[in-house]
Design a protein around this motif. Structure first.
Motif, PDB file in Angstrom:
ATOM      1  N   MET A 422      85.709  25.175  34.931  1.00  0.00           N
ATOM      2  CA  MET A 422      84.639  26.098  34.563  1.00  0.00           C
ATOM      3  C   MET A 422      83.548  26.117  35.626  1.00  0.00           C
ATOM      4  SD  MET A 422      82.020  25.882  31.316  1.00  0.00           S
ATOM      5  CE  MET A 422      83.279  25.965  30.057  1.00  0.00           C
ATOM      6  N   GLN A 423      83.159  24.956  36.101  1.00  0.00           N
ATOM      7  CA  GLN A 423      82.114  24.887  37.126  1.00  0.00           C
ATOM      8  C   GLN A 423      82.535  25.613  38.408  1.00  0.00           C
ATOM      9  OE1 GLN A 423      81.655  20.482  36.929  1.00  0.00           O
ATOM     10  NE2 GLN A 423      79.471  20.935  36.785  1.00  0.00           N
ATOM     11  N   ASP A 428      76.810  29.535  38.829  1.00  0.00           N
ATOM     12  CA  ASP A 428      75.438  29.522  38.319  1.00  0.00           C
ATOM     13  C   ASP A 428      75.374  29.090  36.855  1.00  0.00           C
ATOM     14  OD1 ASP A 428      76.701  31.772  37.350  1.00  0.00           O
ATOM     15  OD2 ASP A 428      75.020  33.131  37.714  1.00  0.00           O
ATOM     16  N   LEU A 429      76.368  28.320  36.419  1.00  0.00           N
ATOM     17  CA  LEU A 429      76.436  27.878  35.023  1.00  0.00           C
ATOM     18  C   LEU A 429      75.154  27.189  34.582  1.00  0.00           C
ATOM     19  CD1 LEU A 429      77.988  27.301  32.363  1.00  0.00           C
ATOM     20  CD2 LEU A 429      78.927  25.251  33.492  1.00  0.00           C
ATOM     21  N   SER A 434      70.071  26.571  31.361  1.00  0.00           N
ATOM     22  CA  SER A 434      68.651  26.199  31.375  1.00  0.00           C
ATOM     23  C   SER A 434      67.793  27.170  30.565  1.00  0.00           C
ATOM     24  CB  SER A 434      68.135  26.124  32.812  1.00  0.00           C
ATOM     25  OG  SER A 434      68.090  27.415  33.401  1.00  0.00           O
ATOM     26  N   THR A 435      68.323  28.351  30.284  1.00  0.00           N
ATOM     27  CA  THR A 435      67.611  29.321  29.438  1.00  0.00           C
ATOM     28  C   THR A 435      68.147  29.318  28.014  1.00  0.00           C
ATOM     29  OG1 THR A 435      69.089  31.190  29.967  1.00  0.00           O
ATOM     30  CG2 THR A 435      67.238  30.782  31.461  1.00  0.00           C
ATOM     31  N   GLY A 439      76.423  31.713  26.882  1.00  0.00           N
ATOM     32  CA  GLY A 439      77.358  32.822  26.841  1.00  0.00           C
ATOM     33  C   GLY A 439      78.440  32.783  27.904  1.00  0.00           C
ATOM     34  N   PRO A 440      78.099  32.619  29.191  1.00  0.00           N
ATOM     35  CA  PRO A 440      79.148  32.579  30.213  1.00  0.00           C
ATOM     36  C   PRO A 440      80.154  31.446  29.992  1.00  0.00           C
ATOM     37  CG  PRO A 440      77.018  32.979  31.222  1.00  0.00           C
ATOM     38  CD  PRO A 440      76.745  32.626  29.784  1.00  0.00           C
ATOM     39  N   ALA A 441      79.656  30.278  29.567  1.00  0.00           N
ATOM     40  CA  ALA A 441      80.563  29.149  29.314  1.00  0.00           C
ATOM     41  C   ALA A 441      81.483  29.432  28.127  1.00  0.00           C
ATOM     42  CB  ALA A 441      79.755  27.879  29.047  1.00  0.00           C
ATOM     43  N   THR A 442      80.917  29.950  27.044  1.00  0.00           N
ATOM     44  CA  THR A 442      81.740  30.192  25.868  1.00  0.00           C
ATOM     45  C   THR A 442      82.708  31.350  26.100  1.00  0.00           C
ATOM     46  OG1 THR A 442      79.966  31.534  24.898  1.00  0.00           O
ATOM     47  CG2 THR A 442      80.046  29.231  24.276  1.00  0.00           C
TER      48      THR A 442
END
Length: 489
Positions: A422-423, A428-429, A434-435, A439-442
């Motif tokens: 994933m990384q 920019d994961l 940090s916010t 969403g991008p990870a899931t």
């Protein structure tokens, strides 16, 4: 209708009934009145009679013998259905019914024993459960290893010898890392009073950030957090301690990982043999990566620090860095579900060895508490202070889930591989996390793992997602890098 069509129609109705049985189990652990337990026991046994009859119907065997898959999805459905039919056909209907009948009663007895710190009151139920599961294991094993037969229910394609080898290889690096950490300065813990309503409100907010769909799910309270259901009805539970908000928040996030997997399966697979997670190891990879690599990251805990200040006011830790260290604090403790990432797998190894001995007949239920306490002292260096911190802490053996525990550690290994991949795909994961934006990870997990359900076998599922076969290396490296930085090793 072709033989394939008949087998799939039969399986669809069977799975729908199994979902009803699951809903009864959810109800028992959340809102069912205590006085209803005896009746619920009979209800579960009656439903299991119907399910077992359908799962072993001779017509199903004939259809499976004759069926030809129309496509890759059909081939996967037949693979899973044939495997289940072969297993279920070996289990007598009487045994399946008795296991369903005793499970609610044994769980109720465990809850009372755990509350009263009374192992003796639970032993008769544990003896019955162990005897029934041994009988089932020997029936399924057909002369093979009985524990392996039960493991097949949770992690198809593996064996206890293979798991033992993995654990033996992992243990030295885990113990070395733990010992180095415990020899360093320990960061302050988060302390204070954290009201239940505020914890549950924040839990719901976190669940939404990680993609849990509340139009198809809900959060309730239970003694032991769990996820239940699949498809369009996937429910989770959590628990609350007013002096320990991490217990609630990270239990919720763990169960969201399970639930997201089930909610993420392609709708075309609904109520089919591949319409749910392929194994508990892959399931645990989702819950552990949500909880740990994502939820305990420096980036996400920075957002969580601010969110907790909004809910609870000034916190006992000074800043986001101190909060991150508190979230990932390594210290002595008894409870598996509250264990830090470094020591968690050592808790699993203890349970794996004990339950394998139980099912193989090398350990009796009457001797389990003594064996647990001795093993815990040897592995962790201090004594169990009470049964709820020892042999009574987990619900698994009360409800007959022998063979389940090793999948937690396999899930950690799979999660390490997934996170590494994933990384590489989302550079920019950390900026997103940090916010509070997971969403991008899931979405990556949904695209790479969750949507496929049980289309592929477990190891193939992880291999397809990561581009290489799973191994423990990425997980151990992740731990060593993360905790060396936190503890300046």
């Amino acid at each position: 209708m072709t033989a394939y069509d008949k087998a799939m129609a039969h399986a669809r109705t069977t799975e729908a009934l199994a979902q009803v049985a699951g809903r009864l189990g959810w109800d028992q652990q959340t809102v069912m009145p205590r006085g209803a337990n005896m009746q619920r026991s009979e209800e579960m046994a009656a439903l299991e009679d119907v399910l077992h009859a359908r799962r072993t119907d001779p017509r199903l065997g004939e259809w499976l013998d004759a069926a030809q898959p129309p496509d890759d999805m059909g081939a996967a459905c037949l693979r899973e259905l044939r495997r289940a039919y072969a297993r279920n056909a070996k289990v007598p209907a009487r045994l399946a019914s008795e296991l369903a009948r005793i499970t609610p009663l044994a769980q109720d007895a465990w809850e009372a024993a755990r509350h009263n710190e009374d192992v003796a009151s639970f032993l008769p139920w544990l003896n019955q459960m162990v005897a029934l599961r041994r009988e089932e294991a020997h029936a399924i094993a057909d002369g093979g290893d009985p524990y392996d037969a039960l493991m097949e229910d949770y992690e198809p394609g593996t064996s206890s010898d293979a798991v033992a080898t993995i654990f033996n290889d992992m243990r030295p690096r885990l113990v070395a890392l733990r010992d180095a950490i415990l020899g360093a300065n320990t960061p302050p813990a988060l302390t204070g009073h954290f009201p239940q309503d505020a914890q549950l409100r924040l839990s719901r907010r976190i669940a939404e950030h990680f993609g849990y769909d509340f139009t198809r799910g809900r959060i309730d309270l239970a003694v032991h957090p769990f996820s239940s259901g699949s498809g369009d009805d996937v429910r989770i539970t959590t628990r609350v301690a007013v002096d320990d908000p991490f217990n609630c928040l990270y239990s919720t996030l763990h169960e969201v990982g399970h639930a997201a997997y089930e909610q993420g399966v392609d709708h075309a697979y609904a109520l089919s043999p591949i319409g749910q997670g392929v194994s508990m190891g892959v399931h645990e990879s989702q819950s552990r990566i949500y909880e740990n690599q994502l939820g305990r990251s420096r980036a996400f805990t920075g957002w969580l620090f601010a969110a907790m200040q909004q809910e609870f006011g000034t916190l006992s830790v000074a800043d986001a860095d101190a909060f991150y260290a508190a979230v990932n604090r390594v210290n002595t403790g008894f409870i598996r579900t509250e264990a830090d990432e470094v020591q968690y797998n050592l808790h699993i190894m203890l349970r794996f060895d004990l339950e394998r001995a139980l099912i193989r007949g090398q350990l009796d239920a009457a001797d389990l508490q003594e064996a647990w306490n001795a093993r815990f002292a040897a592995d962790f260096g201090y004594a169990v202070d009470r049964p709820s911190h020892g042999v009574l802490q987990d619900v698994h053996w009360a409800v007959g889930l022998f063979g389940y525990f090793p999948t937690y550690a396999l899930g950690n290994i799979y999660a390490g591989c997934l996170f590494k991949a994933m990384q590489g795909d989302i550079p920019d994961l950390q900026d997103h996390l940090s916010t509070g934006n997971a969403g991008p990870a899931t979405e990556w997990l949904r695209t790479r793992v969750q949507q496929y359900g049980a289309l592929r076998p477990p190891v193939e599922t992880i291999t397809h997602a990561c581009g290489s076969a799973p191994d423990a290396g990425p997980f151990l490296q992740y731990l060593e890098d993360k905790f060396s930085a936190i503890y300046t090793l």
